[in-house]
Design an enzyme around this catalytic site. Structure first.
Site, short mmCIF file in Angstrom:
data_model
loop_
_atom_site.label_atom_id
_atom_site.label_comp_id
_atom_site.label_asym_id
_atom_site.label_seq_id
_atom_site.Cartn_x
_atom_site.Cartn_y
_atom_site.Cartn_z
N LYS A 102 -4.26 21.32 -26.44
CA LYS A 102 -5.57 20.90 -26.87
C LYS A 102 -5.94 19.50 -26.44
O LYS A 102 -6.95 19.26 -25.66
CB LYS A 102 -5.62 21.00 -28.52
CG LYS A 102 -5.23 22.42 -29.00
CD LYS A 102 -5.73 22.44 -30.58
CE LYS A 102 -4.70 21.38 -31.33
NZ LYS A 102 -3.32 22.01 -31.45
N ARG A 132 -9.75 23.63 -39.04
CA ARG A 132 -8.09 24.11 -39.04
C ARG A 132 -7.96 25.04 -40.21
O ARG A 132 -6.66 25.51 -40.62
CB ARG A 132 -7.27 22.98 -39.06
CG ARG A 132 -6.51 22.78 -38.21
CD ARG A 132 -5.17 21.76 -38.53
NE ARG A 132 -5.59 20.59 -37.65
CZ ARG A 132 -4.69 20.35 -36.80
NH1 ARG A 132 -3.57 20.66 -36.65
NH2 ARG A 132 -4.77 19.33 -36.00
N ARG A 176 7.37 15.81 -25.86
CA ARG A 176 6.08 15.14 -25.52
C ARG A 176 6.29 13.62 -25.80
O ARG A 176 7.09 12.96 -26.62
CB ARG A 176 4.99 15.59 -26.64
CG ARG A 176 3.59 14.83 -26.65
CD ARG A 176 2.61 15.19 -27.32
NE ARG A 176 2.99 15.79 -28.61
CZ ARG A 176 2.15 16.33 -29.50
NH1 ARG A 176 0.99 16.67 -29.02
NH2 ARG A 176 2.27 16.69 -30.77
N ARG A 201 5.80 10.87 -31.39
CA ARG A 201 4.93 10.85 -32.61
C ARG A 201 6.10 11.31 -33.67
O ARG A 201 7.00 12.01 -33.51
CB ARG A 201 3.91 12.19 -32.51
CG ARG A 201 2.66 11.61 -32.20
CD ARG A 201 1.73 12.71 -32.00
NE ARG A 201 1.67 13.78 -32.92
CZ ARG A 201 0.75 14.97 -32.85
NH1 ARG A 201 -0.17 14.72 -31.90
NH2 ARG A 201 0.52 15.84 -33.70
N ARG A 253 4.91 22.56 -39.06
CA ARG A 253 3.74 22.65 -38.66
C ARG A 253 3.11 23.91 -37.97
O ARG A 253 2.27 24.48 -38.08
CB ARG A 253 3.51 21.71 -37.41
CG ARG A 253 3.46 20.21 -38.12
CD ARG A 253 3.83 19.01 -37.17
NE ARG A 253 2.69 19.03 -35.70
CZ ARG A 253 2.97 18.54 -34.59
NH1 ARG A 253 4.19 18.11 -34.53
NH2 ARG A 253 2.12 18.78 -33.62
P1 AP5 Z 1 -0.92 18.36 -26.16
O1 AP5 Z 1 -1.90 18.51 -25.23
O2 AP5 Z 1 -0.33 17.22 -26.64
O3 AP5 Z 1 -0.68 19.43 -27.31
P2 AP5 Z 1 -1.76 19.86 -28.64
O4 AP5 Z 1 -2.20 21.18 -28.87
O5 AP5 Z 1 -2.93 18.68 -28.56
O6 AP5 Z 1 -0.70 19.45 -29.70
P3 AP5 Z 1 -0.87 18.73 -31.26
O7 AP5 Z 1 0.69 18.38 -31.52
O8 AP5 Z 1 -1.62 17.34 -30.83
O9 AP5 Z 1 -1.62 19.57 -31.85
P4 AP5 Z 1 -1.46 19.55 -33.45
O10 AP5 Z 1 -2.69 20.39 -33.82
O11 AP5 Z 1 -0.23 19.91 -34.08
O12 AP5 Z 1 -1.68 18.08 -34.07
P5 AP5 Z 1 -2.94 16.98 -34.36
O13 AP5 Z 1 -2.79 15.60 -33.74
O14 AP5 Z 1 -4.29 17.66 -34.14
O15 AP5 Z 1 0.36 19.09 -25.48
C1 AP5 Z 1 1.78 18.98 -26.07
C2 AP5 Z 1 2.90 18.79 -25.00
O16 AP5 Z 1 2.87 19.76 -23.90
C3 AP5 Z 1 2.39 17.41 -24.16
O17 AP5 Z 1 3.85 16.77 -23.85
C4 AP5 Z 1 2.07 17.91 -22.93
O18 AP5 Z 1 2.02 16.96 -21.85
C5 AP5 Z 1 2.47 19.22 -22.57
N1 AP5 Z 1 1.69 20.36 -22.20
C6 AP5 Z 1 0.22 20.56 -22.32
N2 AP5 Z 1 -0.06 21.73 -21.70
C7 AP5 Z 1 0.94 21.90 -20.97
C8 AP5 Z 1 1.19 23.37 -19.94
N3 AP5 Z 1 -0.05 24.23 -19.84
N4 AP5 Z 1 2.36 23.39 -19.74
C9 AP5 Z 1 3.26 22.67 -19.84
N5 AP5 Z 1 3.33 21.34 -20.41
C10 AP5 Z 1 2.13 21.14 -21.23
O19 AP5 Z 1 -2.79 17.03 -35.90
C11 AP5 Z 1 -1.76 16.20 -36.46
C12 AP5 Z 1 -1.75 16.23 -37.98
O20 AP5 Z 1 -2.91 15.67 -38.57
C13 AP5 Z 1 -1.69 17.60 -38.52
O21 AP5 Z 1 -0.47 18.19 -38.72
C14 AP5 Z 1 -2.40 17.68 -40.07
O22 AP5 Z 1 -1.37 16.87 -40.85
C15 AP5 Z 1 -3.53 16.54 -39.53
N6 AP5 Z 1 -4.71 17.03 -39.14
C16 AP5 Z 1 -5.50 17.00 -37.99
N7 AP5 Z 1 -6.53 17.63 -38.17
C17 AP5 Z 1 -6.54 18.44 -39.38
C18 AP5 Z 1 -7.60 19.28 -39.95
N8 AP5 Z 1 -8.76 19.47 -39.37
N9 AP5 Z 1 -7.53 19.39 -41.19
C19 AP5 Z 1 -6.34 18.94 -41.82
N10 AP5 Z 1 -5.14 18.35 -41.33
C20 AP5 Z 1 -5.47 17.69 -40.15
MG MG Z 2 -3.35 16.83 -30.00
#
Ligand code: AP5
Ligand code: MG
Ligand code: ZN
Length: 215
Positions: free
Chosen positions: A13, A88, A127, A160, A171
């Site tokens: 994402k 989410r 990552r 992270r 997660r």
């Molecule tokens: P990356 O692009 O970083 O993936 P991502 O989908 O953004 O993954 P996240 O871990 O950020 O998602 P998440 O939903 O768990 O975390 P968030 O920060 O939103 O890619 C991942 C890796 O793969 C990278 O190294 C990249 O280089 C590589 N990659 C990408 N695409 C690739 C491809 N096509 N091929 C190969 N490699 C690739 O949330 C964190 C925390 O915040 C949650 O756990 C929760 O506690 C809280 N939170 C956030 N939003 C909410 C909400 N709306 N409600 C409640 N709690 C929330």
């Molecule tokens: Mg992310």
């Protein structure tokens, strides 16, 4: 215009959001990034959110909804906004649906990025993230030009806190239980666009941008 990126942890994402917002004139709203920066600042929001994030659990809906309201109002002047990681839960999606008319925004498309679980674990545990601008890298799949240094701003890269294997597994469970129901929610409303996230980064972007280009 409002676009949502929906997908499990590690589905890309953030990586896709970086490309989309640089090509299309959209404000980038990542609730994960906003929460991490609050934790870093150790402000009231950060102190409340940290315990949940460290355990791989979702932060309570009311905290997240407040963040989103403020950010959407700030996004005026852009063509629209791109949500990464929001909504989410079904409760968050219902909130958004109700808030849209008042905010005078239309939800145009929800991209559901689908990736196999074994691939997600490899992506998350390898990552690295820039401590200054938040750009995402991967030790193998997207290495920076210079080890541990951000290509874009020269900032240091870090891992992270929630990218340990144990928290990643939690997660992924939380995603299945609390977020996956949104796929049906948006499918029923005719807003879902499934994306094959197992392709390489450019392949995924091609698929998303061809849909976006037609909106
Ligand atoms: P990356 O692009 O970083 O993936 P991502 O989908 O953004 O993954 P996240 O871990 O950020 O998602 P998440 O939903 O768990 O975390 P968030 O920060 O939103 O890619 C991942 C890796 O793969 C990278 O190294 C990249 O280089 C590589 N990659 C990408 N695409 C690739 C491809 N096509 N091929 C190969 N490699 C690739 O949330 C964190 C925390 O915040 C949650 O756990 C929760 O506690 C809280 N939170 C956030 N939003 C909410 C909400 N709306 N409600 C409640 N709690 C929330
Ligand atoms: Mg992310
Ligand atoms: Zn950077």
């Amino acid at each position: 215009m409002l676009i949502v990126l929906l997908g499990p942890p590690g589905s890309g994402k953030g990586t896709q959001a970086e490309k989309i917002t640089s090509e299309f004139d959209l404000a980038y709203i990542s609730t994960g990034d906003i929460l991490r920066s609050a934790v870093k600042d150790n402000n009231e929001l950060g102190r409340k959110a940290r315990q949940y994030m460290d355990q791989g659990q979702l932060v309570p809906d009311d905290l997240v909804v407040d963040i989103v309201k403020v950010r959407l109002m700030d996004a005026e002047g852009k063509k629209g906004a791109l949500f990464d990681g929001f909504p989410r839960t079904v409760e968050q999606a219902v909130f958004l649906e109700k808030a849209l008319p008042e905010l005078k925004v239309t939800l145009n498309m929800v991209f559901s990025i689908e990736v196999d679980e074994s691939e997600l674990i490899k992506r998350l545990t390898g990552r690295r993230v820039c401590s200054v601008c938040g750009a995402s890298y991967h030790l193998k799949f997207k290495p920076p030009k210079v080890r541990n240094v951000c290509d874009q701003c020269g900032g240091d890269l870090y891992q992270r806190d929630d990218d340990s294997l144990e928290t990643v597994q939690e997660r992924l469970e939380v995603y299945k239980k609390q977020t996956e129901p949104l796929i049906d929610f948006y499918q029923e409303r005719g807003l879902l666009s499934p994306i094959d996230g197992n392709q390489d980064i450019d392949g995924v972007y091609k698929q998303i941008s061809s849909v976006l280009g037609e909106l």
